[in-house]
Design a protein around this motif. Sequence first.
Motif, PDB file in Angstrom:
ATOM      1  N   LEU A  61      75.418  21.313  32.710  1.00 41.60           N
ATOM      2  CA  LEU A  61      74.022  21.530  31.934  1.00 41.60           C
ATOM      3  C   LEU A  61      74.240  20.798  30.776  1.00 41.60           C
ATOM      4  O   LEU A  61      75.262  21.345  29.944  1.00 41.60           O
ATOM      5  CB  LEU A  61      74.103  23.193  32.089  1.00 41.60           C
ATOM      6  CG  LEU A  61      72.997  23.624  31.213  1.00 41.60           C
ATOM      7  CD1 LEU A  61      71.367  23.310  31.891  1.00 41.60           C
ATOM      8  CD2 LEU A  61      72.745  25.073  30.960  1.00 41.60           C
ATOM      9  N   ALA A  62      73.380  20.069  30.342  1.00 40.57           N
ATOM     10  CA  ALA A  62      73.655  18.992  29.565  1.00 40.57           C
ATOM     11  C   ALA A  62      72.238  19.097  28.369  1.00 40.57           C
ATOM     12  O   ALA A  62      71.086  18.828  28.898  1.00 40.57           O
ATOM     13  CB  ALA A  62      73.879  17.497  29.882  1.00 40.57           C
ATOM     14  N   ALA A  63      72.612  19.213  27.250  1.00 42.95           N
ATOM     15  CA  ALA A  63      71.390  18.877  26.159  1.00 42.95           C
ATOM     16  C   ALA A  63      71.172  17.616  26.142  1.00 42.95           C
ATOM     17  O   ALA A  63      72.000  16.583  26.518  1.00 42.95           O
ATOM     18  CB  ALA A  63      72.124  19.176  24.699  1.00 42.95           C
ATOM     19  N   PRO A  64      69.852  17.226  25.985  1.00 47.51           N
ATOM     20  CA  PRO A  64      69.226  15.590  25.866  1.00 47.51           C
ATOM     21  C   PRO A  64      70.262  14.594  25.104  1.00 47.51           C
ATOM     22  O   PRO A  64      70.340  13.577  25.343  1.00 47.51           O
ATOM     23  CB  PRO A  64      67.982  15.891  25.374  1.00 47.51           C
ATOM     24  CG  PRO A  64      67.608  17.345  25.789  1.00 47.51           C
ATOM     25  CD  PRO A  64      68.766  17.987  25.436  1.00 47.51           C
ATOM     26  N   THR A  65      70.902  15.221  24.298  1.00 49.08           N
ATOM     27  CA  THR A  65      71.646  14.455  23.320  1.00 49.08           C
ATOM     28  C   THR A  65      73.145  14.434  23.803  1.00 49.08           C
ATOM     29  O   THR A  65      74.083  13.859  22.878  1.00 49.08           O
ATOM     30  CB  THR A  65      71.606  14.909  21.951  1.00 49.08           C
ATOM     31  OG1 THR A  65      71.895  16.069  21.788  1.00 49.08           O
ATOM     32  CG2 THR A  65      70.062  14.334  21.451  1.00 49.08           C
ATOM     33  N   ALA A  66      73.661  15.099  24.730  1.00 45.74           N
ATOM     34  CA  ALA A  66      74.905  15.187  25.107  1.00 45.74           C
ATOM     35  C   ALA A  66      75.402  13.957  25.769  1.00 45.74           C
ATOM     36  O   ALA A  66      74.516  13.288  26.714  1.00 45.74           O
ATOM     37  CB  ALA A  66      75.440  16.472  25.875  1.00 45.74           C
ATOM     38  N   ARG A  67      76.496  13.558  25.861  1.00 44.46           N
ATOM     39  CA  ARG A  67      77.067  12.153  26.484  1.00 44.46           C
ATOM     40  C   ARG A  67      78.062  12.634  27.417  1.00 44.46           C
ATOM     41  O   ARG A  67      79.108  13.474  27.140  1.00 44.46           O
ATOM     42  CB  ARG A  67      77.735  11.298  25.480  1.00 44.46           C
ATOM     43  CG  ARG A  67      76.602  10.571  24.576  1.00 44.46           C
ATOM     44  CD  ARG A  67      77.148   9.489  23.876  1.00 44.46           C
ATOM     45  NE  ARG A  67      77.461   8.593  24.690  1.00 44.46           N
ATOM     46  CZ  ARG A  67      78.179   7.330  24.703  1.00 44.46           C
ATOM     47  NH1 ARG A  67      77.922   6.849  23.297  1.00 44.46           N
ATOM     48  NH2 ARG A  67      78.254   6.560  25.484  1.00 44.46           N
ATOM     49  N   ILE A 119      75.594  28.884  34.652  1.00 45.80           N
ATOM     50  CA  ILE A 119      77.151  29.751  34.570  1.00 45.80           C
ATOM     51  C   ILE A 119      77.335  30.439  35.625  1.00 45.80           C
ATOM     52  O   ILE A 119      78.065  30.625  36.607  1.00 45.80           O
ATOM     53  CB  ILE A 119      77.158  30.278  33.191  1.00 45.80           C
ATOM     54  CG1 ILE A 119      77.480  29.522  31.862  1.00 45.80           C
ATOM     55  CG2 ILE A 119      78.491  31.152  33.154  1.00 45.80           C
ATOM     56  CD1 ILE A 119      77.239  30.057  30.815  1.00 45.80           C
ATOM     57  N   ASN A 120      76.387  31.508  36.026  1.00 46.32           N
ATOM     58  CA  ASN A 120      76.289  32.539  37.243  1.00 46.32           C
ATOM     59  C   ASN A 120      75.921  31.884  38.580  1.00 46.32           C
ATOM     60  O   ASN A 120      75.624  32.534  39.493  1.00 46.32           O
ATOM     61  CB  ASN A 120      75.579  33.423  36.995  1.00 46.32           C
ATOM     62  CG  ASN A 120      76.385  34.260  35.670  1.00 46.32           C
ATOM     63  OD1 ASN A 120      77.521  34.301  35.695  1.00 46.32           O
ATOM     64  ND2 ASN A 120      75.792  34.554  34.780  1.00 46.32           N
ATOM     65  N   ASP A 121      75.521  30.562  38.904  1.00 47.81           N
ATOM     66  CA  ASP A 121      75.103  29.982  39.929  1.00 47.81           C
ATOM     67  C   ASP A 121      73.659  30.735  40.453  1.00 47.81           C
ATOM     68  O   ASP A 121      73.477  30.883  41.782  1.00 47.81           O
ATOM     69  CB  ASP A 121      76.240  30.003  40.987  1.00 47.81           C
ATOM     70  CG  ASP A 121      77.400  29.301  40.715  1.00 47.81           C
ATOM     71  OD1 ASP A 121      77.225  28.401  40.353  1.00 47.81           O
ATOM     72  OD2 ASP A 121      78.498  29.739  41.199  1.00 47.81           O
ATOM     73  N   ILE A 122      72.882  31.068  39.613  1.00 44.16           N
ATOM     74  CA  ILE A 122      71.632  31.435  39.980  1.00 44.16           C
ATOM     75  C   ILE A 122      70.628  30.053  39.775  1.00 44.16           C
ATOM     76  O   ILE A 122      70.021  30.195  38.761  1.00 44.16           O
ATOM     77  CB  ILE A 122      71.469  32.699  39.227  1.00 44.16           C
ATOM     78  CG1 ILE A 122      72.368  33.733  39.317  1.00 44.16           C
ATOM     79  CG2 ILE A 122      69.953  33.185  39.708  1.00 44.16           C
ATOM     80  CD1 ILE A 122      72.230  34.761  38.354  1.00 44.16           C
ATOM     81  N   LEU A 123      70.610  29.257  40.553  1.00 46.27           N
ATOM     82  CA  LEU A 123      69.822  28.017  40.387  1.00 46.27           C
ATOM     83  C   LEU A 123      68.526  27.973  40.941  1.00 46.27           C
ATOM     84  O   LEU A 123      67.738  27.034  40.878  1.00 46.27           O
ATOM     85  CB  LEU A 123      70.669  26.804  40.650  1.00 46.27           C
ATOM     86  CG  LEU A 123      71.975  26.474  39.921  1.00 46.27           C
ATOM     87  CD1 LEU A 123      72.779  25.640  40.746  1.00 46.27           C
ATOM     88  CD2 LEU A 123      71.934  26.573  38.547  1.00 46.27           C
ATOM     89  N   ASP A 124      68.152  28.876  41.840  1.00 48.80           N
ATOM     90  CA  ASP A 124      66.634  28.904  42.422  1.00 48.80           C
ATOM     91  C   ASP A 124      65.805  29.835  41.711  1.00 48.80           C
ATOM     92  O   ASP A 124      66.113  30.577  41.205  1.00 48.80           O
ATOM     93  CB  ASP A 124      66.632  29.174  43.903  1.00 48.80           C
ATOM     94  CG  ASP A 124      67.407  28.146  44.753  1.00 48.80           C
ATOM     95  OD1 ASP A 124      67.735  26.993  44.407  1.00 48.80           O
ATOM     96  OD2 ASP A 124      68.378  28.531  45.837  1.00 48.80           O
TER      97      ASP A 124
END
Length: 124
Positions: A61-67, A119-124
């Motif tokens: 899960l990445a912020a827009p400015t993360a590389r 983090i808790n695998d609740i992606l839906d």
Amino acid sequence: MVQNYDRLEINNHASHEQSNTKIFINTKIVAHSNSTSKLTGTAEIYPDCPYCESDVGFMALAAPTARIEFTPKQLISSTPQSAEHSAALYRGSDTQIQYLRTAGLSASEIKDVLQESFINDILD
């Protein structure tokens, strides 16, 4: 699960040294603004090690400015039962974000909910 606020480098290496063994490398990362993350995972199947199973995976899960740089790999010298590798980037969908907005959540609260879901695998 790892959280990166600055610079992070992880190198995981696991090897099958006998037949009928399993390796599972699964790394999740929350990459915050302006952070740099480099993750490498290697599963090695030695000769004369049949029926092994390997799975090397990364999810962020990445912020827009993360590389972020992911390198999942398999070094195979024997016929495995299975050998998989993957890398995935998670972002909240427009539908999820709109739903949270209409529920009255602020931008900061939406960010927190999406991070908790990841983090808790609740992606839906």
